[in-house]
Design an enzyme around this catalytic site. Sequence first.
Site, mmCIF file in Angstrom:
data_model
loop_
_atom_site.group_PDB
_atom_site.id
_atom_site.type_symbol
_atom_site.label_atom_id
_atom_site.label_comp_id
_atom_site.label_asym_id
_atom_site.label_seq_id
_atom_site.Cartn_x
_atom_site.Cartn_y
_atom_site.Cartn_z
ATOM 1 N N MET A 89 18.427 50.976 27.785
ATOM 2 C CA MET A 89 17.805 49.805 28.248
ATOM 3 C C MET A 89 17.705 48.741 27.549
ATOM 4 O O MET A 89 16.815 47.673 27.746
ATOM 5 C CB MET A 89 16.443 50.269 29.033
ATOM 6 C CG MET A 89 16.568 51.368 30.141
ATOM 7 S SD MET A 89 17.862 51.133 31.202
ATOM 8 C CE MET A 89 16.849 50.432 32.335
ATOM 9 N N ARG A 90 18.700 48.695 26.286
ATOM 10 C CA ARG A 90 18.289 47.611 25.465
ATOM 11 C C ARG A 90 19.466 46.898 25.564
ATOM 12 O O ARG A 90 20.822 47.544 25.590
ATOM 13 C CB ARG A 90 18.030 47.951 24.009
ATOM 14 C CG ARG A 90 16.979 48.682 23.867
ATOM 15 C CD ARG A 90 15.482 48.128 24.297
ATOM 16 N NE ARG A 90 15.188 46.932 23.749
ATOM 17 C CZ ARG A 90 14.043 46.003 23.972
ATOM 18 N NH1 ARG A 90 13.479 46.379 25.277
ATOM 19 N NH2 ARG A 90 13.782 45.089 23.435
ATOM 20 N N VAL A 91 19.500 45.394 25.808
ATOM 21 C CA VAL A 91 20.853 44.475 25.632
ATOM 22 C C VAL A 91 21.338 44.452 24.295
ATOM 23 O O VAL A 91 20.288 44.073 23.494
ATOM 24 C CB VAL A 91 20.463 43.176 26.389
ATOM 25 C CG1 VAL A 91 21.684 42.338 26.298
ATOM 26 C CG2 VAL A 91 20.091 43.398 27.998
ATOM 27 N N HIS A 108 25.981 52.084 35.211
ATOM 28 C CA HIS A 108 25.228 51.210 35.718
ATOM 29 C C HIS A 108 25.207 51.460 37.137
ATOM 30 O O HIS A 108 26.142 51.938 37.886
ATOM 31 C CB HIS A 108 25.847 49.733 35.750
ATOM 32 C CG HIS A 108 24.891 48.700 36.217
ATOM 33 N ND1 HIS A 108 23.916 48.080 35.628
ATOM 34 C CD2 HIS A 108 25.304 48.016 37.467
ATOM 35 C CE1 HIS A 108 23.486 47.001 36.467
ATOM 36 N NE2 HIS A 108 24.156 47.312 37.690
HETATM 37 C C1 GRF Z 1 20.295 55.853 35.736
HETATM 38 O O1 GRF Z 1 19.893 55.123 36.890
HETATM 39 C C2 GRF Z 1 21.509 55.164 34.943
HETATM 40 O O2 GRF Z 1 22.211 54.706 36.214
HETATM 41 C C3 GRF Z 1 20.816 54.015 34.174
HETATM 42 O O3 GRF Z 1 19.618 54.590 33.723
HETATM 43 C C4 GRF Z 1 19.205 55.629 34.671
HETATM 44 C C5 GRF Z 1 18.611 56.933 34.088
HETATM 45 O O4 GRF Z 1 19.376 57.390 33.226
HETATM 46 N N1 GRF Z 1 21.732 53.531 33.358
HETATM 47 P P1 GRF Z 1 19.254 58.861 32.439
HETATM 48 O O5 GRF Z 1 18.546 59.898 33.512
HETATM 49 O O6 GRF Z 1 18.356 58.548 31.415
HETATM 50 O O7 GRF Z 1 20.471 59.222 32.150
#
Ligand code: GRF
Length: 195
Positions: A89-91, A108
């Site tokens: 979750m980091r850009v 995504h």
């Molecule tokens: C998922 O919705 C995925 O599409 C997004 O991050 C969410 C959690 O993914 N990229 P995960 O369970 O940590 O793999």
Amino acid sequence: QRVAILISGSGSNMVALAQSMQGDHPARPCLVLSNDPQAGGLAKAQAMGIPTAVVDHRAFKGDRAGFEAELLKPLRDAQPDLIALAGFMRVLSADFVRRFEGRMLNIHPSLLPKYKGLNTYARAIEAGDAEAGCTVHEVTAELDDGPILGQARVPVLSGDTPATLAARILPLEHQLYPLVLRRVVSGQRDFITLP
Ligand code: GRF
């Protein structure tokens, strides 16, 4: 081939990818790297015998360059041929991405190019879309914008909430990502779609 997987949370996509890379598969996971020391995926990776590392982004408040320089260290040691962002979750900056141009994938939770960024499920429901889904793409400097390698589609049902839609898409992510990864490490990058 060596695959490093970057996570921030539960790591369900990481587990699916790691489980797919067994037996006659040409690739193996060489590292699971998280920006969050609390990421649930770290324990799952350790249970699977995969080396893990953590670079806590909170230790680099506002210093993206410092964070990315630190991130490079475990990656340099692991020597991956391919990097898979999986719930990361980091850009990442253009400079960082350029180091792995063509060798970095992301999943995504939308049918790109629609709904780049966050809150993809709510946006699809708001828009009244009949379909939603997930996309695996090559990572480029532009967020959620690189060449699309695969997509999986699901219907949006009346009464869907972001949670029910997410629950319908996540299992497909776990099918799509391993499929695309296997093709990429086998030298195939033509688009695939599920179903
Ligand atoms: C998922 O919705 C995925 O599409 C997004 O991050 C969410 C959690 O993914 N990229 P995960 O369970 O940590 O793999």
